[in-house]
Design a protein around this motif. Structure first.
Motif, mmCIF file in Angstrom:
data_model
loop_
_atom_site.group_PDB
_atom_site.id
_atom_site.type_symbol
_atom_site.label_atom_id
_atom_site.label_comp_id
_atom_site.label_asym_id
_atom_site.label_seq_id
_atom_site.Cartn_x
_atom_site.Cartn_y
_atom_site.Cartn_z
ATOM 1 N N ILE A 1 8.028 -12.052 -12.471
ATOM 2 C CA ILE A 1 8.153 -13.516 -12.496
ATOM 3 C C ILE A 1 9.610 -13.934 -12.692
ATOM 4 C CG2 ILE A 1 7.637 -15.562 -13.904
ATOM 5 C CD1 ILE A 1 5.339 -14.939 -12.182
ATOM 6 N N ASP A 2 10.319 -13.296 -13.634
ATOM 7 C CA ASP A 2 11.705 -13.684 -13.907
ATOM 8 C C ASP A 2 12.594 -13.491 -12.679
ATOM 9 O OD1 ASP A 2 11.026 -14.386 -16.499
ATOM 10 O OD2 ASP A 2 11.618 -12.430 -17.332
ATOM 11 N N CYS A 3 12.500 -12.339 -12.043
ATOM 12 C CA CYS A 3 13.330 -12.068 -10.866
ATOM 13 C C CYS A 3 12.925 -12.948 -9.687
ATOM 14 C CB CYS A 3 13.259 -10.587 -10.497
ATOM 15 S SG CYS A 3 14.059 -9.510 -11.716
ATOM 16 N N LEU B 1 0.831 -1.208 0.000
ATOM 17 C CA LEU B 1 0.000 0.000 0.000
ATOM 18 C C LEU B 1 0.862 1.254 0.000
ATOM 19 C CD1 LEU B 1 -2.799 -1.188 2.447
ATOM 20 C CD2 LEU B 1 -3.087 -0.598 0.024
ATOM 21 N N ALA B 2 1.988 1.231 0.694
ATOM 22 C CA ALA B 2 2.902 2.379 0.696
ATOM 23 C C ALA B 2 3.508 2.578 -0.698
ATOM 24 C CB ALA B 2 4.005 2.181 1.736
ATOM 25 N N ARG B 3 3.798 1.470 -1.398
ATOM 26 C CA ARG B 3 4.339 1.588 -2.761
ATOM 27 C C ARG B 3 3.296 2.184 -3.711
ATOM 28 N NH1 ARG B 3 6.179 -3.552 -1.559
ATOM 29 N NH2 ARG B 3 4.814 -4.510 -3.119
ATOM 30 N N ILE B 4 2.016 1.884 -3.475
ATOM 31 C CA ILE B 4 0.970 2.502 -4.290
ATOM 32 C C ILE B 4 0.994 4.009 -4.089
ATOM 33 C CG2 ILE B 4 -1.536 2.789 -4.538
ATOM 34 C CD1 ILE B 4 -1.803 -0.233 -4.107
ATOM 35 N N GLU B 5 1.114 4.416 -2.834
ATOM 36 C CA GLU B 5 1.118 5.849 -2.515
ATOM 37 C C GLU B 5 2.326 6.579 -3.107
ATOM 38 O OE1 GLU B 5 -1.485 7.427 -1.192
ATOM 39 O OE2 GLU B 5 -2.412 5.446 -1.239
ATOM 40 N N ASP B 6 3.506 5.930 -3.104
ATOM 41 C CA ASP B 6 4.695 6.636 -3.622
ATOM 42 C C ASP B 6 4.928 6.416 -5.119
ATOM 43 O OD1 ASP B 6 6.098 4.213 -4.006
ATOM 44 O OD2 ASP B 6 7.272 4.420 -2.175
ATOM 45 N N GLY B 7 4.051 5.629 -5.763
ATOM 46 C CA GLY B 7 4.141 5.454 -7.206
ATOM 47 C C GLY B 7 5.062 4.348 -7.682
ATOM 48 N N SER B 8 5.651 3.591 -6.761
ATOM 49 C CA SER B 8 6.565 2.524 -7.174
ATOM 50 C C SER B 8 5.884 1.162 -7.269
ATOM 51 C CB SER B 8 7.750 2.444 -6.201
ATOM 52 O OG SER B 8 7.313 2.089 -4.901
ATOM 53 N N TYR B 9 4.593 1.108 -6.964
ATOM 54 C CA TYR B 9 3.866 -0.163 -7.012
ATOM 55 C C TYR B 9 3.748 -0.649 -8.450
ATOM 56 C CZ TYR B 9 0.227 -3.650 -6.321
ATOM 57 O OH TYR B 9 -0.479 -4.824 -6.289
ATOM 58 N N GLY B 10 3.890 -1.963 -8.613
ATOM 59 C CA GLY B 10 3.725 -2.552 -9.936
ATOM 60 C C GLY B 10 5.019 -2.660 -10.714
ATOM 61 N N TYR B 11 6.118 -2.219 -10.120
ATOM 62 C CA TYR B 11 7.426 -2.315 -10.762
ATOM 63 C C TYR B 11 8.329 -3.216 -9.931
ATOM 64 C CZ TYR B 11 5.821 1.489 -13.658
ATOM 65 O OH TYR B 11 5.096 2.247 -14.533
ATOM 66 N N CYS B 12 9.080 -4.063 -10.609
ATOM 67 C CA CYS B 12 9.966 -5.018 -9.945
ATOM 68 C C CYS B 12 11.051 -4.273 -9.174
ATOM 69 C CB CYS B 12 10.587 -5.941 -10.995
ATOM 70 S SG CYS B 12 11.740 -7.147 -10.316
ATOM 71 N N GLU B 13 11.292 -4.687 -7.949
ATOM 72 C CA GLU B 13 12.319 -4.057 -7.119
ATOM 73 C C GLU B 13 13.726 -4.419 -7.574
ATOM 74 O OE1 GLU B 13 11.589 -4.864 -2.988
ATOM 75 O OE2 GLU B 13 9.735 -3.688 -2.986
ATOM 76 N N ASP B 14 13.883 -5.500 -8.349
ATOM 77 C CA ASP B 14 15.211 -5.888 -8.831
ATOM 78 C C ASP B 14 15.541 -5.259 -10.171
ATOM 79 O OD1 ASP B 14 15.811 -7.369 -6.602
ATOM 80 O OD2 ASP B 14 15.665 -9.321 -7.587
ATOM 81 N N CYS B 15 14.687 -5.487 -11.178
ATOM 82 C CA CYS B 15 15.019 -5.040 -12.532
ATOM 83 C C CYS B 15 14.317 -3.753 -12.938
ATOM 84 C CB CYS B 15 14.717 -6.144 -13.549
ATOM 85 S SG CYS B 15 12.951 -6.496 -13.759
ATOM 86 N N GLY B 16 13.288 -3.342 -12.202
ATOM 87 C CA GLY B 16 12.587 -2.097 -12.510
ATOM 88 C C GLY B 16 11.530 -2.208 -13.593
ATOM 89 N N GLN B 17 11.364 -3.396 -14.161
ATOM 90 C CA GLN B 17 10.352 -3.596 -15.199
ATOM 91 C C GLN B 17 8.974 -3.749 -14.556
ATOM 92 O OE1 GLN B 17 10.926 -3.496 -18.557
ATOM 93 N NE2 GLN B 17 12.939 -2.812 -17.873
ATOM 94 N N PRO B 18 7.919 -3.423 -15.325
ATOM 95 C CA PRO B 18 6.570 -3.595 -14.770
ATOM 96 C C PRO B 18 6.290 -5.066 -14.449
ATOM 97 C CG PRO B 18 6.499 -2.255 -16.755
ATOM 98 C CD PRO B 18 7.888 -2.808 -16.658
ATOM 99 N N ILE B 19 5.613 -5.282 -13.340
ATOM 100 C CA ILE B 19 5.156 -6.623 -12.963
ATOM 101 C C ILE B 19 3.827 -6.838 -13.676
ATOM 102 C CG2 ILE B 19 4.399 -8.095 -11.049
ATOM 103 C CD1 ILE B 19 6.170 -6.384 -9.204
#
Length: 118
Positions: free
Chosen positions: A109-111, A76-94
């Motif tokens: 999935i890959d990461c 929920l915090a990632r939704i608020e800061d805009g980083s939700y939906g992006y992989c924490e390792d590669c930065g690509q959209p989940i």
């Protein structure tokens, strides 16, 4: 993969909030609270072993409960800061299908596959 649409993001946020509310309504003792669900009384050694096992299982369940609530709050915090939906390792959209299955997912999935192989 494309980013999430506003409708998908709203649905996922609702799913996360509902799961967090459901978990919050369950009273779980803190794993380190010292309050044991089964009291150890003067009994036979086998009864004491059973009591220890039940208390260990209860502590483990409380730990899982706390960890899941923490993951939901972080999502929920990632939704608020805009980083939700992006992989924490590669930065690509989940992928949306992955997030619909596991809204708290932090890795694509890959990461995730690579992390599980390590």
């Amino acid at each position: 993969m494309e980013s999430l649409t506003p409708e998908q993001l709203a649905l996922l946020k609702t799913m996360l909030e509902q799961r967090l509310a459901a978990l919050s309504s369950i009273e779980e003792p803190h794993p380190d609270a010292g309050e044991l669900p089964v009291e150890d009384v003067e009994t036979s050694p086998l009864d004491r072993a059973t009591v220890r096992l039940l208390n260990d299982l209860s502590r483990e369940a409380a730990g899982h409960h706390s960890a899941e609530m923490r993951q939901l709050r972080q999502a929920l915090a990632r939704i608020e800061d805009g980083s939700y939906g992006y992989c924490e390792d590669c930065g690509q959209p989940i992928g949306a299908s992955r997030l619909l299955a596991r809204p708290e997912a932090r890795l694509c999935i890959d990461c995730q596959t690579r992390a599980e192989r390590r």
